[in-house]
Motif scaffolding. Structure first.
Motif, mmCIF file in Angstrom:
data_model
loop_
_atom_site.group_PDB
_atom_site.id
_atom_site.type_symbol
_atom_site.label_atom_id
_atom_site.label_comp_id
_atom_site.label_asym_id
_atom_site.label_seq_id
_atom_site.Cartn_x
_atom_site.Cartn_y
_atom_site.Cartn_z
ATOM 1 N N ASP A 2 -52.705 2.645 -26.532
ATOM 2 C CA ASP A 2 -53.945 2.812 -26.162
ATOM 3 C C ASP A 2 -54.441 1.685 -25.395
ATOM 4 O OD1 ASP A 2 -54.888 5.280 -26.855
ATOM 5 O OD2 ASP A 2 -54.907 4.924 -28.839
ATOM 6 N N SER A 81 -54.288 7.829 -29.428
ATOM 7 C CA SER A 81 -55.131 8.419 -29.959
ATOM 8 C C SER A 81 -55.077 9.944 -30.372
ATOM 9 C CB SER A 81 -56.718 8.132 -29.780
ATOM 10 O OG SER A 81 -56.777 8.547 -28.328
ATOM 11 N N SER A 83 -56.380 12.634 -29.261
ATOM 12 C CA SER A 83 -57.201 13.237 -29.938
ATOM 13 C C SER A 83 -57.403 15.067 -29.761
ATOM 14 C CB SER A 83 -58.861 12.723 -29.267
ATOM 15 O OG SER A 83 -58.756 13.036 -28.001
ATOM 16 N N HIS A 143 -54.927 14.380 -24.564
ATOM 17 C CA HIS A 143 -56.049 13.768 -24.561
ATOM 18 C C HIS A 143 -57.315 14.140 -24.072
ATOM 19 C CE1 HIS A 143 -57.389 9.498 -25.851
ATOM 20 N NE2 HIS A 143 -58.362 9.675 -24.573
#
Length: 265
Positions: A2, A81, A83, A143
């Motif tokens: 990241d 991450s 997400s 992402h």
């Protein structure tokens, strides 16, 4: 990872814009490649030519050039991450991607029997493309990609997934037929028979084209469409070249067999 991406891009909006630009660039590259392939076959396998660089073992070339398409996406999923990976449509699309490249990078190279060396230029371009496309497809899906909550029941997703699975099966089965054309110790080319080879010369190519067309239909993004378009341009050219080569090489080659699309083309 990241932290590394944050150094590259000032914001998520900027990275998404870059991903979009990379998609349009891939479409442009596909069009340029189409024009180039009108005068020169992709230099690999039976079309290998030393003018495109020193030869690399087929098994080594396939393993190394395809590996970034697996390693880069795994790093993006595991060490960022990521997400959007909690959502089912994203998970299923990522599964399609990884199923293909696990087979292509960790299984397929070690099943190759012989095979002509790959010129270094072809090997290097494939290596770079796998990094490029691996980042493009998986970064977007892990992402940024957002789908409606009921997307997995949408006709586009269902039909795209079925098309991907159908193409994946054709691709693996056709590769199996090609690998088993020669008995141990035999050399030279033979006419492939069985499976989709009953109808077309480029059965393995059709399988992969269908895979990524289904992936694009299910993914519904410019990123997946760009990959499907690029794949179609490259592999349809190979199918046509193979078909012409077979017709020239074998007098008894089935005249009813088409290049890529059964009964049509």
């Amino acid at each position: 990872m990241d932290t590394f991406l944050q150094h590259l891009f000032s914001s998520q909006e900027e990275e998404l814009y870059i991903l979009d630009c990379l998609s349009y660039l891939m479409i442009f590259m596909a069009l340029v490649t189409f024009l180039a392939l009108l005068v020169e076959n992709v230099p690999y396998g039976r079309y290998s030519d030393r003018k495109f660089g020193f030869p690399v073992s087929a098994r080594v070339a396939w393993f190394i050039q395809e590996l970034p398409a697996l390693v880069v996406p795994l790093a993006l999923v595991l060490w960022t991450s990521a997400s959007k990976t909690v959502h089912l449509p994203n998970q299923l699309l990522l599964t399609m991607y990884f199923c293909h490249y696990i087979q292509r990078s960790l299984i397929y190279p070690f099943l190759i029997r012989g095979g002509k060396p790959t010129p270094f230029a072809s090997f290097a371009l494939a290596f770079v493309f796998c990094i490029y496309n691996g980042y493009l497809q998986v970064r977007y899906l892990s992402h940024y990609a957002e789908f409606p909550s009921d997307w997995v029941t949408h006709p586009c997703f269902i039909s795209g997934t079925c098309l991907w699975l159908f193409g994946w099966i054709i691709n693996i089965h056709s590769d199996h037929i090609l690998r088993n054309l020669r008995a141990p110790g035999e050399t030279g080319y033979k006419i492939p028979r069985g499976g989709m080879f009953l109808y077309i010369s480029g059965a393995n190519f059709l399988g992969e084209i269908l895979e990524w067309a289904g992936f694009a239909l299910a993914g519904h993004s410019i990123h997946s469409v760009a990959f499907a378009f690029f794949t179609c341009i490259i592999l349809s050219s190979r199918a046509v070249a193979h078909h012409k080569w077979y017709l020239t090489k074998f007098e008894d080659y089935p005249k009813s067999r088409k290049a890529l699309i059964p009964f049509v083309f």
